[in-house]
Design an enzyme around this catalytic site. Structure first.
Site, PDB file in Angstrom:
ATOM      1  N   SER A 185       0.860  -1.185   0.000  1.00 23.55           N
ATOM      2  CA  SER A 185       0.000   0.000   0.000  1.00 23.55           C
ATOM      3  C   SER A 185       0.894   1.231   0.000  1.00 23.55           C
ATOM      4  O   SER A 185       1.766   1.355  -0.850  1.00 23.55           O
ATOM      5  CB  SER A 185      -0.944  -0.025   1.206  1.00 23.55           C
ATOM      6  OG  SER A 185      -1.861   1.048   1.152  1.00 23.55           O
ATOM      7  N   HIS A 212      -2.769  -1.396  -3.225  1.00 22.20           N
ATOM      8  CA  HIS A 212      -3.899  -0.510  -2.977  1.00 22.20           C
ATOM      9  C   HIS A 212      -3.811   0.704  -3.901  1.00 22.20           C
ATOM     10  O   HIS A 212      -2.953   1.572  -3.727  1.00 22.20           O
ATOM     11  CB  HIS A 212      -3.910  -0.031  -1.523  1.00 22.20           C
ATOM     12  CG  HIS A 212      -4.145  -1.133  -0.535  1.00 22.20           C
ATOM     13  ND1 HIS A 212      -3.974  -0.976   0.822  1.00 22.20           N
ATOM     14  CD2 HIS A 212      -4.546  -2.422  -0.704  1.00 22.20           C
ATOM     15  CE1 HIS A 212      -4.257  -2.106   1.448  1.00 22.20           C
ATOM     16  NE2 HIS A 212      -4.602  -3.001   0.538  1.00 22.20           N
ATOM     17  N   ASP A 308      -3.979  -4.830   6.627  1.00 20.96           N
ATOM     18  CA  ASP A 308      -4.363  -5.728   5.541  1.00 20.96           C
ATOM     19  C   ASP A 308      -3.246  -6.735   5.283  1.00 20.96           C
ATOM     20  O   ASP A 308      -2.082  -6.363   5.145  1.00 20.96           O
ATOM     21  CB  ASP A 308      -4.642  -4.921   4.278  1.00 20.96           C
ATOM     22  CG  ASP A 308      -5.212  -5.774   3.150  1.00 20.96           C
ATOM     23  OD1 ASP A 308      -5.819  -6.822   3.442  1.00 20.96           O
ATOM     24  OD2 ASP A 308      -5.047  -5.375   1.971  1.00 20.96           O
TER      25      ASP A 308
END
Length: 371
Positions: A185, A212, A308
């Site tokens: 991310s 992401h 995550d």
């Protein structure tokens, strides 16, 4: 009789208390003023300075260090993209948050900035769009970027702050993976480039990537990945085959999962909500590999905010798979990799380059266990 010392200005008091220092570089006086007010509304942040051009920003950063730089890309003169390497090289080595209208219309510019080392992007809204929700989003990103990853790492157990090998009850090396699955991310695009560079063309395993990103960014991201590592990169669709020597990237609107049909692995897409709230999420990718590959999979988690990947990593490790994570020192944000390290799920905690080298060494090792 000496006169009493004058109290420090508010900004100095905040800086002395360890506040995160923010530099705002934007050619619009209106935008600089709005961002300055937003930053100053948070007592944990302090405005180190503002600049109307990239050249002035670089000059100020030489004497007024900042932890986070809010950088516009489209400015007269040098421009934010051209200035980025010089900004990153200033004494405080700031994290750069690209805040520009180009973050949607010019995804190539934004992704180029991320590839060069910018940590994150945020859309500059149209007039009237500087809402309370936008302020909260901006300040949240600044706080995440301005908190040193090493400070977060110090909260982890000693074993999770260094590279270590998870115990293997059999005493044998882990099984050779069929697939390498990478999740990332904030700060992950730059780290991904370093990892792919270390893997090199001799790594013929299929690579799966969940990064992401907004859906509009993913096609540009796929082209950049393809150009960076010299191997084909595709955006996953329902039923896309997972093939050696190729890269498969999660679309921005769906999770990417893997299922097995005989000897073939194929992609499956899902929009089912997940605990992390991310879409796409790393968790479903890793969890599906735990089932499809029976432990013959390697997960790699690079820089990113949040948690995550923890749930998927747990399932992958429980199935006999392996997880490597980026270390705190090289991460823009040690959220996702740090959460996995703190859970004791990582077999290696290292820089992206070292992770790539370790993967290559593992693939070159004798196949000690295949069952």
């Amino acid at each position: 009789m000496t006169s009493p010392a004058r109290p420090l200005p508010v900004t100095a008091r905040r800086a002395a208390a360890g506040a995160i220092r923010v530099m705002i570089v934007d050619d619009s006086l209106t935008v600089r003023t709005i961002f300055k007010r937003m930053v100053e509304s948070d007592p944990t942040l302090v405005v180190a300075g503002t600049a109307s051009s990239a050249e002035r920003g670089i000059a100020q950063l030489a004497t007024e260090p900042a932890d986070v730089v809010l950088l516009d890309l489209e400015m007269p003169g040098m421009g934010g993209l051209d200035a980025l390497p010089a900004i990153l090289a200033t004494p405080a080595r700031p994290k750069v948050l690209v805040v520009s209208s180009l973050t949607v219309d010019g995804a190539e510019h934004s992704l180029a900035a991320l590839q060069m080392g910018a940590a994150d992007t945020l859309l500059k809204p149209r007039p009237g769009g500087f809402t309370e929700d936008y302020r909260a989003q901006l300040l949240g990103k600044i706080r995440a970027l301005g908190t040193p990853a090493t400070d977060v790492a110090s909260e982890a157990p000693e074993a999770a702050r260094r590279s270590f090998a998870r115990p293997d009850a059999t005493g044998l090396p882990p099984r050779r993976p069929e697939v390498v699955a990478i999740g990332a991310s904030t700060g992950g695009i730059h780290a991904l480039g370093l990892l792919l560079g270390a893997l090199g063309p001799r790594c013929e395993l299929p690579l799966l990537i969940t990064q992401h990103l907004p859906p509009s960014f993913v096609p540009v991201f796929a082209r950049q990945v393809e150009n960076a590592c010299g191997r084909p990169a595709d955006i996953a669709a329902e039923g896309t085959e997972v093939r050696p020597g190729r890269i498969l990237i999660a679309p921005g609107h769906s999770h990417m999962l893997v299922r097995r049909s005989g000897d073939r692995l194929t992609a499956r897409l899902s929009t089912e909500p997940v605990p992390s709230g991310c879409l796409p999420s790393v968790d479903p990718m890793l969890a599906s590999l735990a089932q499809a590959c029976d432990g013959r999979a390697l997960g790699v988690i690079l820089s990113g905010m949040g948690r995550d990947g923890v749930l998927g990593a747990q399932e992958l490790v429980n199935s006999g798979g392996t997880v490597y994570v980026q270390d705190a020192d090289s991460s823009a944000v040690w959220g996702m990799p740090g959460a996995i390290a703190k859970a004791g799920l990582a077999s290696l905690i290292a820089s992206p380059g070292k992770i790539g080298e370790t993967i290559m060494a593992r693939l070159a090792a004798p196949l000690a266990r295949q069952s």
